[in-house]
Design a protein around this motif. Structure first.
Motif, mmCIF file in Angstrom:
data_model
loop_
_atom_site.group_PDB
_atom_site.id
_atom_site.type_symbol
_atom_site.label_atom_id
_atom_site.label_comp_id
_atom_site.label_asym_id
_atom_site.label_seq_id
_atom_site.Cartn_x
_atom_site.Cartn_y
_atom_site.Cartn_z
ATOM 1 N N UNK A 46 42.003 -54.876 60.238
ATOM 2 C CA UNK A 46 42.489 -54.414 61.535
ATOM 3 C C UNK A 46 41.911 -55.237 62.681
ATOM 4 N N UNK A 47 42.796 -55.609 63.617
ATOM 5 C CA UNK A 47 42.361 -56.310 64.837
ATOM 6 C C UNK A 47 42.929 -55.560 66.046
ATOM 7 N N UNK A 48 42.345 -55.811 67.222
ATOM 8 C CA UNK A 48 42.849 -55.173 68.440
ATOM 9 C C UNK A 48 44.220 -55.742 68.802
ATOM 10 N N UNK A 49 45.090 -54.882 69.294
ATOM 11 C CA UNK A 49 46.441 -55.324 69.644
ATOM 12 C C UNK A 49 46.923 -54.543 70.868
ATOM 13 N N UNK A 50 47.446 -55.258 71.877
ATOM 14 C CA UNK A 50 48.041 -54.575 73.025
ATOM 15 C C UNK A 50 49.405 -54.031 72.634
ATOM 16 N N UNK A 51 49.629 -52.774 72.915
ATOM 17 C CA UNK A 51 50.940 -52.189 72.650
ATOM 18 C C UNK A 51 51.916 -52.590 73.763
ATOM 19 N N UNK A 52 53.215 -52.653 73.456
ATOM 20 C CA UNK A 52 54.193 -52.920 74.522
ATOM 21 C C UNK A 52 54.209 -51.760 75.522
ATOM 22 N N UNK A 53 54.504 -52.072 76.780
ATOM 23 C CA UNK A 53 54.481 -51.031 77.817
ATOM 24 C C UNK A 53 55.847 -50.374 78.013
ATOM 25 N N UNK A 54 56.840 -50.790 77.218
ATOM 26 C CA UNK A 54 58.186 -50.219 77.331
ATOM 27 C C UNK A 54 58.538 -49.464 76.054
ATOM 28 N N UNK A 55 59.394 -48.474 76.200
ATOM 29 C CA UNK A 55 59.835 -47.729 75.038
ATOM 30 C C UNK A 55 60.932 -46.757 75.412
ATOM 31 N N UNK A 56 61.133 -45.746 74.550
ATOM 32 C CA UNK A 56 62.135 -44.708 74.814
ATOM 33 C C UNK A 56 61.526 -43.338 74.520
ATOM 34 N N UNK A 57 62.182 -42.310 75.086
ATOM 35 C CA UNK A 57 61.720 -40.944 74.820
ATOM 36 C C UNK A 57 62.218 -40.526 73.442
ATOM 37 N N UNK A 58 61.277 -40.174 72.550
ATOM 38 C CA UNK A 58 61.621 -39.700 71.206
ATOM 39 C C UNK A 58 61.851 -38.197 71.234
ATOM 40 N N UNK A 59 61.021 -37.493 71.995
ATOM 41 C CA UNK A 59 61.169 -36.052 72.175
ATOM 42 C C UNK A 59 60.373 -35.638 73.409
#
Lengths: 133, 348
Positions: A46-59
């Protein structure tokens, strides 16, 4: 409570900039950070990773009865966000009108005050998401 | 060495309150207040926004439009008079949020409404002398006015951030000139919740003396005249002072209207001049020259002569959501909701 400061401090990377983890063995990504890959177990790396700042509402749900510390926020939306890499996380929604909050609506991370227990205590900042056109 | 603006970004809260709504609470003639100040409505930070969150949002956009790595930023300076902490740097919060930590210097500046432009000057010096590769200068405020005071009608919220450096600037900063004296026109004492001001004294001996002093000083230094500039941006405590400053200096009013935003978002204090400059950069063409003059009570002005380069026409070098689009994305709130968001209710 002053005792919460180490906890706030430890979570700064994930709360400020969506710092998660990625397994170099199976390429799976995780948020919040993990110490151990559940897929690869001891073979995982495992290494550190920046998550994307965009997405969608799942619920989502509309909160009218808030827990302590969030009384002034009501009514507000809590949503499960599916980020562009497929990782899901829970977040409060900001600046989002009820008519715009829908499953699959596009959202983007914003930086906001998350919690402030007392006027003289340290402020907990972090991510929220808002619906974007 | 040529130093300039590498990227820029602004953040304007979504909430608005109309001057007529505030006037109705205090029994004032809304039309007279609005025309007297030249302000129709102002931007209101919500309960979960403050000068740190707005600074972070504007900084992220500025770094994106600069197309640089946050780790290459060697200095972050945040100008504000509405810091969330009396003691604890907003600049460090910004540095963490944009992932510029830990190899950089950071500090908060305070000089009423001009701390943001002073931050730019410091970044100019550090990057031109090659102590740092890039500097991030931010002006951010969630300004407060005492209920029923003239400031309550004008004090708005917003932020603007500028990446300053020497590599591929979208606009070169040719020169800067400052004008400073000890003038007690506006202040907030230690532990005081709201600022005090000296009424009409804030005009002649304060705003106009310093704004004109800096602008004239800069043009004398460069040998330029108002006709050499396509745009002028002045600090905008209300919607009227910039027109008068422009008229005295000899600028046509059309040259200041692109960067005059106070009528729609109020006076955003440390961010006001910088959001005005951002609005001009949203539309400026290569070769356009911009005169920028801030003003901070207390008192001082920083003037800049800026020339837009061809870099600004390249893909993604302007901020993705222009200032006017941010201004038009709004939600009106009544006074009671405004009071709740700005924590003006006792016991909150």
């Amino acid at each position: 409570m002053v005792g919460t400061q180490p906890l706030i401090w430890r979570r700064i990377p994930e709360r400020y900039r969506l710092h998660g983890s990625k397994c170099l063995t199976c390429n799976a990504e995780f948020f919040p950070q993990r110490q151990f890959c559940p897929n690869c177990r001891r073979k995982g790396k495992l290494v550190k990773e920046h998550m994307p700042m965009d997405g969608t509402i799942y619920s989502y749900t509309y909160v009218h009865s808030a827990p302590e510390g969030f009384e002034y926020h009501v009514p507000y939306f809590m949503a499960i966000i599916e980020l562009k890499n497929g990782v899901r996380l829970m977040s409060q929604l900001a600046d989002s009108e009820p008519e715009s909050v829908k499953i699959n609506a596009s959202v983007r991370m914003v930086f906001r005050r998350v919690h402030e227990s007392e006027a003289e205590e340290a402020i907990a900042y972090g991510y929220k998401f808002k619906v974007v056109d | 060495m040529t130093v300039g603006i590498i990227g820029y970004g602004t953040s304007i809260p979504k909430l608005r309150i109309k001057v007529e709504e505030i006037a109705s609470v205090w029994g004032k003639n809304a039309e007279r207040v609005s025309s007297g100040l030249g302000i129709k409505e102002k931007a209101v930070a919500s309960f979960d926004e403050d000068s740190a969150t707005l600074a972070v949002e504007s900084a992220r956009v500025a770094i994106q439009s600069a197309g640089i790595r946050a780790q290459d930023i060697g200095a972050i300076f945040v100008g504000s008079e509405s810091k969330p902490y009396a003691v604890k740097p907003t600049a460090a919060i910004v540095a963490e949020a944009v992932a510029a930590v830990p190899d950089l210097t950071a500090a908060d500046f305070e000089f009423a409404c001009k701390a943001g432009t002073t931050a730019i000057q410091c970044c100019m010096g550090l990057s031109a002398s090659q102590y740092i590769q890039y500097g991030l200068a931010i002006g951010s405020d969630t300004a407060q006015g005492r209920p029923n005071d003239a400031l309550e009608f004008s004090a708005g919220s917003g932020a603007a951030a500028f990446v300053i450096g020497t590599e591929k600037p979208i606009a070169e900063i040719e020169a800067t000139f400052s004008y400073t004296t000890d003038t007690p026109d506006f202040w907030r004492r230690q532990h005081a919740e709201f600022p005090r001001h000296a009424g009409r004294f804030t005009a002649g001996p304060a705003y106009f003396k310093h704004t004109l002093g800096a602008a004239n000083g800069l043009m004398n230094k460069l040998g330029t005249q108002p006709k050499d500039y396509a745009f002028a941006v002045f600090h905008q405590p209300n919607g009227k002072f910039p027109y008068r400053a422009a008229s005295i200096l000899g600028f046509e009013k059309e040259k200041i209207e692109s960067g005059l935003l106070t009528p729609m978002i109020g006076n955003t204090y440390s961010a006001a001049t910088l959001i005005g400059l951002s609005a001009v950069l949203d539309i400026a063409k290569p070769g356009d020259r911009i005169l920028v003059t801030s003003y901070g009570s207390g008192a001082g002005s920083d003037a800049f002569s800026i020339t837009v380069t061809k870099e600004i026409t390249k893909k993604a070098r302007r901020q993705p959501v222009p200032v006017w689009e941010q201004i038009n994305n709004k939600k009106y709130v009544p006074y009671a909701i405004y009071a709740k968001h700005r924590k003006k209710l006792k016991g909150m």
